[in-house]
Design an enzyme around this catalytic site. Structure first.
Site, PDB file in Angstrom:
ATOM      1  N   GLY A 101      -9.399   0.519  11.523  1.00 50.15           N
ATOM      2  CA  GLY A 101     -10.111   1.894  11.959  1.00 50.15           C
ATOM      3  C   GLY A 101     -10.461   1.981   9.827  1.00 50.15           C
ATOM      4  N   GLY A 103      -8.609   3.850   7.251  1.00 52.63           N
ATOM      5  CA  GLY A 103      -7.567   4.387   7.109  1.00 52.63           C
ATOM      6  C   GLY A 103      -7.440   5.401   5.951  1.00 52.63           C
ATOM      7  N   LYS A 124     -14.030   7.026  -0.072  1.00 53.80           N
ATOM      8  CA  LYS A 124     -12.998   6.516  -0.269  1.00 53.80           C
ATOM      9  C   LYS A 124     -11.374   6.238  -0.739  1.00 53.80           C
ATOM     10  CE  LYS A 124     -11.993   1.424  -0.102  1.00 53.80           C
ATOM     11  NZ  LYS A 124     -12.552  -0.078  -0.734  1.00 53.80           N
ATOM     12  N   GLY A 137      -2.917   6.698   2.745  1.00 52.41           N
ATOM     13  CA  GLY A 137      -4.442   6.856   2.537  1.00 52.41           C
ATOM     14  C   GLY A 137      -5.408   7.161   0.861  1.00 52.41           C
ATOM     15  N   ARG A 187     -18.494   5.613  -1.431  1.00 53.80           N
ATOM     16  CA  ARG A 187     -19.638   4.312  -1.909  1.00 53.80           C
ATOM     17  C   ARG A 187     -20.926   5.030  -0.756  1.00 53.80           C
ATOM     18  NH1 ARG A 187     -15.544  -0.220   1.695  1.00 53.80           N
ATOM     19  NH2 ARG A 187     -16.109   1.480   3.033  1.00 53.80           N
ATOM     20  N   ARG A 194     -19.430  -2.631  11.388  1.00 48.84           N
ATOM     21  CA  ARG A 194     -18.660  -4.204  10.396  1.00 48.84           C
ATOM     22  C   ARG A 194     -18.495  -4.692  12.338  1.00 48.84           C
ATOM     23  NH1 ARG A 194     -14.926  -2.091   6.718  1.00 48.84           N
ATOM     24  NH2 ARG A 194     -15.838  -0.281   6.065  1.00 48.84           N
ATOM     25  N   ASP A 263     -12.850  -6.731   9.942  1.00 44.83           N
ATOM     26  CA  ASP A 263     -13.342  -5.787   9.786  1.00 44.83           C
ATOM     27  C   ASP A 263     -14.079  -5.496   8.018  1.00 44.83           C
ATOM     28  OD1 ASP A 263     -10.690  -6.496   9.392  1.00 44.83           O
ATOM     29  OD2 ASP A 263     -10.660  -5.285   8.210  1.00 44.83           O
ATOM     30  N   ASN A 264     -13.709  -6.798   7.097  1.00 45.01           N
ATOM     31  CA  ASN A 264     -14.439  -6.894   6.389  1.00 45.01           C
ATOM     32  C   ASN A 264     -16.048  -6.519   5.967  1.00 45.01           C
ATOM     33  OD1 ASN A 264     -12.389  -5.156   5.591  1.00 45.01           O
ATOM     34  ND2 ASN A 264     -11.640  -7.088   4.269  1.00 45.01           N
ATOM     35  N   ASP A 273     -16.484  -3.710   1.658  1.00 43.17           N
ATOM     36  CA  ASP A 273     -14.693  -4.019   1.178  1.00 43.17           C
ATOM     37  C   ASP A 273     -14.242  -4.243   0.080  1.00 43.17           C
ATOM     38  OD1 ASP A 273     -14.746  -1.766   2.887  1.00 43.17           O
ATOM     39  OD2 ASP A 273     -13.178  -2.761   3.936  1.00 43.17           O
TER      40      ASP A 273
HETATM   41  P1  AMP Z   1      -8.637  -3.701   3.221  1.00 38.67           P
HETATM   42  O1  AMP Z   1      -7.669  -4.556   3.132  1.00 38.67           O
HETATM   43  O2  AMP Z   1      -8.763  -2.474   1.813  1.00 38.67           O
HETATM   44  O3  AMP Z   1      -9.847  -3.898   4.444  1.00 38.67           O
HETATM   45  O4  AMP Z   1      -7.823  -3.113   4.555  1.00 38.67           O
HETATM   46  C1  AMP Z   1      -7.775  -2.683   5.986  1.00 38.67           C
HETATM   47  C2  AMP Z   1      -7.052  -1.839   6.964  1.00 38.67           C
HETATM   48  O5  AMP Z   1      -6.677  -1.501   6.421  1.00 38.67           O
HETATM   49  C3  AMP Z   1      -8.119  -0.877   6.884  1.00 38.67           C
HETATM   50  O6  AMP Z   1      -8.383  -0.458   8.662  1.00 38.67           O
HETATM   51  C4  AMP Z   1      -7.599   0.677   6.153  1.00 38.67           C
HETATM   52  O7  AMP Z   1      -8.551   0.987   6.046  1.00 38.67           O
HETATM   53  C5  AMP Z   1      -6.880  -0.286   5.893  1.00 38.67           C
HETATM   54  N1  AMP Z   1      -5.651   0.576   4.498  1.00 38.67           N
HETATM   55  C6  AMP Z   1      -5.807   0.340   3.375  1.00 38.67           C
HETATM   56  N2  AMP Z   1      -4.929   0.248   2.483  1.00 38.67           N
HETATM   57  C7  AMP Z   1      -4.362   1.913   2.804  1.00 38.67           C
HETATM   58  C8  AMP Z   1      -4.014   2.590   2.854  1.00 38.67           C
HETATM   59  N3  AMP Z   1      -3.271   3.093   0.788  1.00 38.67           N
HETATM   60  N4  AMP Z   1      -3.448   3.183   3.049  1.00 38.67           N
HETATM   61  C9  AMP Z   1      -3.745   4.085   4.838  1.00 38.67           C
HETATM   62  N5  AMP Z   1      -4.835   2.608   5.175  1.00 38.67           N
HETATM   63  C10 AMP Z   1      -5.161   1.689   4.878  1.00 38.67           C
HETATM   64 MG    MG Z   2     -11.963  -2.963   4.948  1.00 33.77          MG
END
Ligand code: AMP
Ligand code: MG
Length: 505
Positions: A101, A103, A124, A137, A187, A194, A263-264, A273
């Site tokens: 979700g 995050g 973001k 986060g 963004r 997605r 998810d991307n 993403d």
């Molecule tokens: P990503 O690889 O950036 O597409 O992230 C995959 C998942 O991890 C998504 O659900 C993001 O929202 C979550 N995510 C990535 N980095 C963080 C972070 N620093 N804090 C919280 N959630 C994250």
């Molecule tokens: Mg992502």
């Protein structure tokens, strides 16, 4: 840089309220969590994209840079915004993860441009959400600047992608491989839906809600499909077509996304993403910029088939709904299979067209595929720069110029290929001048090379200087036309070895 904190008199909230809509927030409550961004101390605006402002018809009179800064700092919301974190799941490196979700990002609201088109504004780096799992986060400066630049570079190249309106740095120190400055990115996209949204619904107790989300996507983006015999199948077909076109564009430009998890993947078929991406320089089909992808699952040459694999995950999530709409499970299976086959054909065709244009070819001759394959093979074996080599073909295509361009090296293999290429051009109807002009509009001079992004990041980190970032953003917005004094930006880094990055930096 436009980085001074606002004076106390500066209003940080715009007055207008009629720009925003929040259609995603009107879906059932389990689709999202409503929450506000976390304030990021000491936020400084680094850059605002004028092209993205134009797209949104968001003038500085309507929304000032100071107001953008406050928004990126999580200090204010604008009237009409209804921020939320979206729930989705997805397959990461082939394995289903039900815990995903937003995050660290929030959908702030939908901005309606003067054209009537709507754009999600998504912050973001907005702090923790119920979907953060173990994450903090936060986003860091390095990845935010890279995403900002590549979004605007994609727009300049004419490739479908999310956009970025603004990027800001803040005073947080965020632990990654080292301590890094925190940052936020605003963004912009027609949708943030997605593949993973549908995977979540189909595998949850809310599987009957698939149709709600299909309806949401179609009524907002593809209303022509609402009356199709199976709207869900029609959405899947359109998504597969757009995904094929998108990945064909990546392949043609030598772009490697790096994290093609489901998810991307955008339901609209726009790039989404950006993490450890790269425009590869020394051409190598096995190249991936992602340090954490030891097996090369998302390597350059794998992207078309990963696109198909991801679409098959989406198909699985949509199958029951399609079967219901078509009144037969067999018919649904057959239709989905056909769509996947069409994807394969479409991506090959779209890639072929793009590469023919890059070679300057209008006529279609049987030997062209071999000519292209041998060119790519030459780039690989001679370790030539992909972008410089393609750009140099316009010069090579001019029969009045005998010299072999430097970008092709001076090997016997290059000479032999050049001779074949020139002989092939004899069958072409265009004049050399017409052809050169056309080729220079498809073979970019300026691409977002990793070392260029890195230089812009270091200037900010070390000297609080965003001028390099602005220069690069400006150059990448118009990547096909040579600019005086900017030759260095069209060259590979000296002593460059491919740089690899880790995933969620
Ligand atoms: P990503 O690889 O950036 O597409 O992230 C995959 C998942 O991890 C998504 O659900 C993001 O929202 C979550 N995510 C990535 N980095 C963080 C972070 N620093 N804090 C919280 N959630 C994250
Ligand atoms: Mg992502």
């Amino acid at each position: 840089m436009a980085a001074t904190p606002d004076s106390p008199q500066t209003p940080t909230e715009p007055a207008s309220t009629n720009r925003f809509d929040n259609r995603f927030a009107r879906l059932p409550q389990h689709f999202f969590s409503l929450l506000e961004p976390t304030a990021q101390p000491g936020t400084q605006l680094l850059d605002v994209s004028p092209e993205c402002r134009r797209l949104l018809t968001m003038s500085e009179q309507e929304i000032s840079d100071a107001q953008l800064r406050a928004l990126l700092g999580g200090e204010t919301l604008w009237p009409g915004m209804q921020p939320l974190a979206q729930k989705y799941t997805g397959h990461q490196f082939g394995i289903y993860n039900p815990e995903l979700g937003d995050g660290r990002g929030l959908l702030l609201g939908e901005w309606r441009a003067d054209s009537g088109a709507s754009f999600d504004l998504h912050l973001k780096g907005a702090g923790r959400t119920p979907y953060s799992r173990h994450g903090d986060g936060n986003a860091v400066l390095r990845s935010s600047v890279r995403e900002y630049l590549v979004s605007e570079a994609f727009a300049g190249l004419g490739l479908p992608s999310t956009r970025a309106l603004a990027v800001a740095v803040n005073q947080q120190q965020v632990p990654r491989e080292r301590w890094e400055p925190g940052a936020t990115l605003l963004r912009v996209a027609p949708s943030h839906v997605r593949f993973g949204h549908f995977e979540w619904l189909a595998l949850s107790e809310h599987d009957s809600d698939v149709t709600l989300l299909v309806d949401h996507v179609l009524s907002q983006h593809w209303p022509d499909l609402l009356e199709a015999p199976s709207p869900t199948l029609a959405m899947f077909e359109r998504c597969a077509e757009r995904t094929a076109e998108m990945i064909a564009g990546w392949q043609a430009m030598g772009f490697v996304h790096g994290v093609m998890n489901t998810d991307n993947m955008s339901i609209l078929g726009i790039a989404l993403d950006f993490g450890p991406f790269a425009f590869q320089e020394q051409f190598d089909p096995a190249f991936t910029p992602n340090l954490t992808d030891a097996e090369g699952r998302y390597a350059y040459s794998e992207q078309p088939s990963i696109g198909m694999w991801n679409l098959s995950r989406l198909a699985f999530a949509l199958l029951q709904q399609i079967a219901q709409e078509l009144g037969s499970e067999d018919a649904a299976q057959a239709a989905v299979q056909q769509t996947l086959e069409n994807y394969g054909e479409r991506i090959n065709h779209a890639f072929g067209e793009r590469m023919r244009a890059r070679l300057g070819l209008i006529e279609e001759l049987p030997e062209d595929t071999q000519l292209l394959g041998d060119f790519l093979s030459l780039l690989y074996h001679q370790r030539l720069d992909y972008h410089c080599a393609f750009r140099s073909l316009a010069q090579l295509s001019d029969p009045s110029d005998e010299k072999l361009p430097l970008a092709l090296g001076q090997s016997a293999a290059a000479l032999a290929w050049a001779e074949r290429y020139r002989a092939r051009l004899a069958h072409e109807p265009r004049s050399a001048q017409q052809r050169q002009q056309a080729m220079n509009q498809v073979n970019p001079l300026y691409v977002l090379r990793t070392h260029l992004a890195q230089r812009a990041i270091e200037a900010i980190e070390q000297h609080n200087d965003a001028s390099e970032l602005k220069r690069l953003r400006e150059l990448l917005a118009d990547p096909y036309n040579a600019r005086a004094g900017m030759d260095e930006y069209a060259m590979p880094a000296r002593n460059s070895a491919p740089v690899r990055l880790s995933c969620s930096s």
